[in-house]
Design a protein around this motif. Structure first.
Motif, short mmCIF file in Angstrom:
data_model
loop_
_atom_site.label_atom_id
_atom_site.label_comp_id
_atom_site.label_asym_id
_atom_site.label_seq_id
_atom_site.Cartn_x
_atom_site.Cartn_y
_atom_site.Cartn_z
N ALA A 50 -9.70 35.73 26.19
CA ALA A 50 -10.48 36.95 26.38
C ALA A 50 -9.84 38.11 25.65
CB ALA A 50 -10.58 37.28 27.87
N GLY A 51 -10.67 39.04 25.19
CA GLY A 51 -10.19 40.26 24.54
C GLY A 51 -11.25 41.33 24.62
N TRP A 52 -10.94 42.51 24.12
CA TRP A 52 -11.91 43.61 24.13
C TRP A 52 -11.73 44.46 22.87
CZ3 TRP A 52 -8.08 43.08 27.90
CH2 TRP A 52 -6.95 43.88 27.72
N SER A 53 -12.80 45.15 22.49
CA SER A 53 -12.77 46.06 21.32
C SER A 53 -12.05 45.42 20.15
CB SER A 53 -12.10 47.38 21.70
OG SER A 53 -12.75 48.00 22.78
N LEU A 54 -12.52 44.25 19.73
CA LEU A 54 -11.79 43.46 18.74
C LEU A 54 -11.65 44.18 17.41
CD1 LEU A 54 -13.21 39.89 19.48
CD2 LEU A 54 -11.28 41.09 20.53
N ASP A 55 -12.60 45.02 17.04
CA ASP A 55 -12.51 45.75 15.78
C ASP A 55 -11.38 46.77 15.79
OD1 ASP A 55 -14.66 44.34 14.81
OD2 ASP A 55 -16.14 45.89 15.27
N MET A 56 -11.11 47.33 16.97
CA MET A 56 -10.09 48.38 17.08
C MET A 56 -8.80 47.89 17.75
SD MET A 56 -12.43 51.67 18.14
CE MET A 56 -13.08 50.85 19.61
N THR A 57 -8.85 46.69 18.31
CA THR A 57 -7.69 46.17 19.03
C THR A 57 -7.30 44.82 18.42
OG1 THR A 57 -8.63 47.21 21.00
CG2 THR A 57 -6.75 45.75 21.34
N PRO A 58 -6.47 44.85 17.38
CA PRO A 58 -6.19 43.61 16.64
C PRO A 58 -5.22 42.66 17.31
CG PRO A 58 -4.94 45.43 15.71
CD PRO A 58 -5.84 46.04 16.77
N PHE A 103 -6.64 34.69 29.70
CA PHE A 103 -7.22 36.03 29.71
C PHE A 103 -6.18 37.05 30.13
CE2 PHE A 103 -8.27 33.62 33.51
CZ PHE A 103 -7.81 34.41 34.55
N PRO A 104 -6.30 38.27 29.59
CA PRO A 104 -5.37 39.33 29.99
C PRO A 104 -5.68 39.87 31.38
CG PRO A 104 -6.33 39.77 27.82
CD PRO A 104 -7.14 38.68 28.45
N VAL A 105 -4.64 40.23 32.09
CA VAL A 105 -4.76 41.09 33.26
C VAL A 105 -4.45 42.47 32.71
CG1 VAL A 105 -3.84 41.67 35.54
CG2 VAL A 105 -4.06 39.27 34.84
N LYS A 106 -5.51 43.27 32.58
CA LYS A 106 -5.40 44.52 31.82
C LYS A 106 -4.49 45.53 32.47
CE LYS A 106 -8.43 47.60 29.17
NZ LYS A 106 -9.84 48.04 28.95
N THR A 107 -4.56 45.68 33.78
CA THR A 107 -3.70 46.62 34.50
C THR A 107 -3.10 45.94 35.72
OG1 THR A 107 -5.44 47.50 35.94
CG2 THR A 107 -5.18 48.53 33.78
N MET A 108 -1.88 46.33 36.06
CA MET A 108 -1.21 45.72 37.19
C MET A 108 -1.81 46.15 38.52
SD MET A 108 0.99 43.57 36.16
CE MET A 108 2.13 43.31 37.52
N VAL A 109 -2.63 47.19 38.53
CA VAL A 109 -3.31 47.60 39.76
C VAL A 109 -4.17 46.45 40.28
CG1 VAL A 109 -5.06 49.15 40.70
CG2 VAL A 109 -3.30 50.05 39.19
N LYS A 110 -4.70 45.63 39.36
CA LYS A 110 -5.60 44.53 39.74
C LYS A 110 -4.87 43.20 39.94
CE LYS A 110 -9.48 46.90 39.27
NZ LYS A 110 -10.38 47.19 40.40
N TYR A 111 -3.56 43.18 39.73
CA TYR A 111 -2.85 41.90 39.72
C TYR A 111 -2.97 41.13 41.04
CZ TYR A 111 0.98 38.51 39.45
OH TYR A 111 1.73 37.37 39.47
N VAL A 112 -2.76 41.82 42.16
CA VAL A 112 -2.81 41.13 43.45
C VAL A 112 -4.21 40.57 43.71
CG1 VAL A 112 -2.61 41.41 45.95
CG2 VAL A 112 -0.92 42.46 44.44
N THR A 113 -5.24 41.37 43.39
CA THR A 113 -6.61 40.91 43.58
C THR A 113 -6.87 39.64 42.77
OG1 THR A 113 -7.41 43.15 43.98
CG2 THR A 113 -9.04 41.53 43.32
N TYR A 114 -6.47 39.66 41.51
CA TYR A 114 -6.67 38.47 40.67
C TYR A 114 -5.82 37.30 41.15
CZ TYR A 114 -9.36 41.00 37.12
OH TYR A 114 -10.32 41.70 36.46
N ALA A 115 -4.58 37.58 41.53
CA ALA A 115 -3.69 36.51 41.96
C ALA A 115 -4.23 35.79 43.19
CB ALA A 115 -2.29 37.06 42.25
N ASP A 116 -4.95 36.51 44.04
CA ASP A 116 -5.50 35.92 45.26
C ASP A 116 -6.90 35.35 45.08
OD1 ASP A 116 -3.29 36.39 46.89
OD2 ASP A 116 -3.96 38.41 47.41
N SER A 117 -7.39 35.30 43.85
CA SER A 117 -8.78 34.94 43.61
C SER A 117 -9.05 33.44 43.54
CB SER A 117 -9.23 35.57 42.29
OG SER A 117 -8.59 34.91 41.19
N GLN A 118 -8.00 32.64 43.47
CA GLN A 118 -8.10 31.20 43.23
C GLN A 118 -8.57 30.88 41.81
OE1 GLN A 118 -10.30 29.13 46.30
NE2 GLN A 118 -9.00 29.91 47.94
#
Length: 450
Positions: A50-58, A103-118
């Motif tokens: 996964a990625g985002w803004s591929l033209d501006m984020t190489p 896929f990237p975890v874009k910000t650590m604020v969301k890490y726990v939520t993602y980690a618990d998502s299965q």
């Protein structure tokens, strides 16, 4: 690091409602259970990233191409997401089991939520290979004894400054010994001397303080000398008060554009520093690549610049290593893959997080999470990059704290503090009253780590 339970996360984070299939913390799949015989270098394998803004984020293509060069039989296809809605879109994909292989975890604020998502594989075996390595910081990734993501890039906040403006004004350049009081003193001196040096006193400022809440709150948290478990996650924000008093002083003395003007007019930090409207600017290290590029294209003026460590808390003893903050971007692996595909994904993450990926990112002036001498040399090699030793040290030698603590409650607390920031910086509330109100608002949400 303390964490609230996954059930609590479900109650306080709307994203978790789509992600959580149960209320058991740390429930991701153990990648080692499904990896089979391990990575087969000779097997033709395709994985998605996964990625985002591929033209501006190489960085995504850079990592995919770099790994493919080292492992020609592995092809990495990049799936583009919206930069603004990345977490929302990825949440939906994880909920339906359609997440990319990596896929990237874009910000650590969301890490726990993602980690618990299965939806994330347990990659503790990869983390084990980096534990004890002084070139990378894994702080905050241990969740209930397991690792579900690892950092591949990590921007930290430093002080960018215009060497030419300091020289012409006859003001001493920033150093690693600066506190915020020294920063304020230099701003006062620059305000007096920049007009004498030929700069327009009505449009050129000693500093620029961007309107993000982190520019005040995260410096205060990082440099408070106290644990986030005892402050931020307890709803005690009193440590921010002296930082807000200084920020308001800078506005009142017109050392910087005031917050309301910056926010209302959507002032961008790049032109403020890049067109020499400000002599100093605290900002993340990602700005170095932007400035180099803009000076080459003409979007920014040509001038000599450097990086210094973030000024330190004047109320504390000067630390031996400058304390600053940052927010790493991480890589996770889908819990839905197995066999050679999983083995290839793990090999990619291990490479991307380590020196191999770090060197490739440094080539495009992107700050990696893994920093050693080779990576530092590569990062500072492009023409136009600040190359003095002080800038190199500011970039590579620091004690980085998390921009926001890693906790299931952090998303809710941070949202409340965003409103607090605007109310204080606009003068609607005093720092003391605003921070007390924030404590009560957080308490009312029932998310405090008590």
């Amino acid at each position: 690091m303390k964490f609230n339970s996954a059930c609590k996360a479900l109650a306080v984070a709307s994203a978790a409602a789509m992600l959580l299939a149960g209320c058991g913390g740390g429930s991701g799949t153990d990648a080692s259970d499904k990896s089979g015989a391990g990575f087969d270098e000779n097997a033709k394998t395709t994985i998605s990233l996964a990625g985002w803004s591929l033209d501006m984020t190489p960085e995504f293509k850079t990592l995919a191409d770099g790994f493919h060069k080292a492992h020609p039989n592995v092809t990495i296809n990049i799936k583009q997401y919206s930069a603004d809605d990345y977490d929302k879109q990825l949440t939906a994909d994880i909920s339906s089991g359609a997440q990319p292989d990596v896929f990237p975890v874009k910000t650590m604020v969301k890490y726990v939520t993602y980690a618990d998502s299965q939806g994330l594989a347990d990659i503790s075996d990869i983390a084990k290979g980096f534990q004890g390595d002084k070139h990378i910081d894994l702080n905050g990734y241990d969740h209930d004894g397991k690792y579900f993501a690892l950092p591949y890039r990590s921007d930290t906040w430093v002080l960018f400054y215009n060497k030419d403006m300091f020289h012409k004004a006859g003001v001493e350049e920033p150093s690693a010994k600066w506190t915020w009081d020294d920063y304020t003193k230099a701003a006062k001196e620059l305000k007096e001397k920049l007009p004498e040096a030929g700069y327009d006193g009505n449009s050129v400022y000693p500093m620029y303080m961007h309107n993000w809440q982190s520019v005040v709150q995260s410096f205060a948290l990082a440099q408070s000398g106290k644990s986030a478990d005892d402050t931020f996650l307890k709803g005690d924000f009193s440590y921010m008060e002296p930082y807000y008093k200084r920020a308001l002083e800078w506005q009142d003395e017109k050392y910087t554009i005031d917050w309301n003007t910056s926010f209302t007019n959507k002032v961008q930090y790049q032109p403020q520093f890049g067109t020499q409207k400000a002599a100093m600017m605290p900002m993340g290290t990602w700005y170095a690549a932007v400035l180099v590029n803009q000076q080459q294209t003409g979007e920014a003026d040509k001038f000599s610049w450097g990086m210094a460590p973030a000024p330190q808390n004047p109320d504390k003893k000067l630390p031996s290593t400058p304390i600053t903050y940052g927010s790493p971007t991480s890589l996770a692996i889908s819990s839905k893959i197995s066999g050679q595909k999983l083995a290839a994904a793990k090999e990619f993450v291990k490479w991307a997080v380590g020196q191999g990926g770090a060197v490739e990112l440094a080539k495009i002036s992107t700050t990696p999470a893994y920093i050693d001498d080779k990576v530092t040399e590569t990062f500072f090699s492009p023409e136009g990059m600040a190359s003095d030793q002080a800038s190199k040290d500011a970039w590579s030698k620091h004690d980085r704290k998390m921009e926001v603590p890693v906790s299931a409650a952090s998303d809710t607390i941070n949202s409340i503090l965003k409103d607090t920031h605007s109310s204080i910086m606009t003068g609607a509330k005093s720092p003391s009253d605003g921070l007390k109100e924030a404590r009560q608002n957080v308490k009312d949400q029932g998310v405090l780590d008590e």
